[in-house]
Design a protein around this motif. Structure first.
Motif, PDB file in Angstrom:
ATOM      1  N   CYS A 358       0.843  -1.204   0.000  1.00 12.58           N
ATOM      2  CA  CYS A 358       0.000   0.000   0.000  1.00 12.58           C
ATOM      3  C   CYS A 358       0.877   1.253   0.000  1.00 12.58           C
ATOM      4  O   CYS A 358       2.067   1.195   0.324  1.00 12.58           O
ATOM      5  CB  CYS A 358      -0.901  -0.032   1.238  1.00 12.58           C
ATOM      6  N   CYS A 360       0.838   3.383   2.126  1.00 13.18           N
ATOM      7  CA  CYS A 360       1.258   3.613   3.509  1.00 13.18           C
ATOM      8  C   CYS A 360       2.430   2.730   3.900  1.00 13.18           C
ATOM      9  O   CYS A 360       2.976   2.855   4.986  1.00 13.18           O
ATOM     10  CB  CYS A 360       0.093   3.379   4.470  1.00 13.18           C
ATOM     11  N   CYS A 402      -4.417  -0.488   1.165  1.00 15.64           N
ATOM     12  CA  CYS A 402      -4.794  -1.597   2.051  1.00 15.64           C
ATOM     13  C   CYS A 402      -6.132  -1.343   2.724  1.00 15.64           C
ATOM     14  O   CYS A 402      -6.744  -2.244   3.276  1.00 15.64           O
ATOM     15  CB  CYS A 402      -3.695  -1.843   3.082  1.00 15.64           C
ATOM     16  N   CYS A 406      -6.651   4.652   3.601  1.00 10.95           N
ATOM     17  CA  CYS A 406      -5.469   4.968   2.798  1.00 10.95           C
ATOM     18  C   CYS A 406      -5.895   5.529   1.439  1.00 10.95           C
ATOM     19  O   CYS A 406      -5.276   6.457   0.921  1.00 10.95           O
ATOM     20  CB  CYS A 406      -4.597   3.736   2.614  1.00 10.95           C
TER      21      CYS A 406
HETATM   22 ZN    ZN Z   1      -2.363   1.431   3.628  1.00  8.85          ZN
END
Ligand code: ZN
Length: 422
Positions: A358, A360, A402, A406
């Motif tokens: 992801c 993140c 994810c 996000c």
């Molecule tokens: Zn994420």
């Protein structure tokens, strides 16, 4: 007694050109012995065989040596000066201890003492392999020149057999363990045998313009991982490369142009030595998210049917609540827990290998949101060949999220950026 070295026979009657014994020697085989049919106790001869004269020139040894020059014997060099004919036999590039043994035998034969104890050889013509330089390079560019009955020289390091209409790779080629460069371009090869992976020194493999439909995972798992730097698979019929492809970590130059690729290897960012990548004229709709990790000098993705990215039309694979498998996979990757086929079923290991990352930094397995965004290819390559005739250097690249959080954070950022632009 025999000795392999380089030899130059210089006449003392002719005016010397000053190059005597300075590395102008030719590969030779020296033998010390009696001619076939010669009587026991007859004369001992020194025979010098070269590629040009495999039958050899014979020189009588007994009481016929004027002087030995052995100052550089440790460097494998020495000269034997004969009385009749008046020549200097200059030896070089010999193994030093072999040379010393050989010279001491010649000395004994010259003195005529204890000749019966000398390790004499039969004076027979040298074999071609004994006097010819081992061949390291061979280039064949027509079917007519392709050897059918003769073997390839075992010493080959560079072999090219192009335009030979080969349907498969010759097993004789796969036995050439010293190969560094193998060029099989412009043939009709459909499949690659896994035994190419046994060529442990292979650095360059050129398969341009063949009929390949795949590149096997066995090759990706072979010793090519440690040696292969240049791979040309252009102009074939390959639709996809295996996941394991990115284990060929030494690759510097990869050519994939003119195939039918619908995607690039998922973990392409692992090829951290890669500097030259071309995949022009394939069927790529977008680039894998890992692509942004590359650091290239030259990139060519011209002529692919890249889709127009639209971050607002996501592909939502998010399943909430997350399955137990998804939670466990994410935890394994996010906490970098060690795993392997000795701990987990192999299909789970494979799934973990292709887990997505992801924005993140977190991992996701099969529950994610996928979008494509635009990337300027100059972010990953110094020189970029235009992707189309419109002057573009941008291509769509996949992004994963994810969670909804996000994804919405990404949208906010994009929205804020574009509203700042106004
Ligand atoms: Zn994420």
């Amino acid at each position: 007694m025999r000795l392999q070295c380089e030899v130059e026979v210089v006449s003392r009657l002719l005016p010397s050109c000053g190059l005597r014994g300075r590395g102008r020697g030719t590969r030779a085989l020296l033998s010390l012995g009696r001619p076939p049919g010669g009587a026991r106790g007859g004369s001992v001869y020194l025979m010098v065989c070269t590629a040009r004269d495999r039958g050899g020139a014979r020189y009588k040894v007994q009481e016929n040596i004027e002087q030995f020059f052995t100052r550089f014997v440790e460097e494998g060099k020495a000269t034997v000066r004969l009385r009749e004919p008046a020549v200097d036999i200059c030896l070089s590039k010999a193994n030093a201890s072999n040379l010393k043994n050989f010279l001491s035998a010649v000395r004994l034969a010259h003195q005529g003492t204890n000749v019966s104890a000398l390790p004499l050889s039969a004076l027979v013509p040298a074999k071609t392999s004994e006097v010819e330089k081992p061949k390291t390079k061979m280039i064949i560019t027509s079917k007519r020149d392709y050897p059918l009955t003769k073997n390839f020289p075992y010493s080959l390091e560079h072999l090219q057999t192009s335009y030979c209409k080969l349907a498969r790779i010759d097993t004789r080629v796969l036995c050439l363990k010293k190969l560094r460069k193998l060029d099989l371009s412009h043939n009709h090869i459909k499949q690659l045998p896994a035994t190419i992976g046994d060529l442990v020194f292979l650095q360059e493999l050129n398969l341009h313009d063949n009929h390949l439909e795949s590149f096997s995972s066995a090759l990706c798992n072979s010793t090519l991982q440690k040696s292969l730097q240049f791979l040309d698979l252009s102009q074939n019929k390959i639709k996809a490369l295996p996941i394991q492809f990115c284990q060929l970590r030494e690759l510097v130059n990869l050519k994939l142009d003119d195939n039918e690729l619908i995607r690039l290897p998922f973990k392409i960012g692992r090829l951290d030595h890669l500097r030259f990548l071309s995949a022009a004229r394939n069927k790529l709709p977008f680039l894998p998210s890992d692509f942004r990790k590359l650091c290239l000098e030259n990139l060519d993705l011209f002529g692919n049917p890249f889709e127009q990215p639209n971050p607002l039309v996501p592909n939502i694979q998010l399943k909430i609540p997350l399955t137990l498998l998804e939670c466990a996979a994410r935890a394994t990757l996010n906490y970098r827990l060690p795993y392997g086929c000795h701990l987990l079923p192999s299909h789970l290991c494979e799934d973990l290998e292709v887990a997505k990352t992801c924005q993140c930094g977190g991992a996701c397995l099969s529950s994610f949101i996928q979008i494509t965004v635009t990337m300027n290819l100059h972010h990953v390559a110094h020189t970029v060949v235009l992707v189309d005739n419109m002057g573009g250097t941008e291509a769509p690249i996949v992004c994963y999220f994810c969670s909804l959080d996000c994804y919405s954070e990404f949208l906010d950022d994009t929205y804020l950026q574009s509203s700042c632009d106004y």
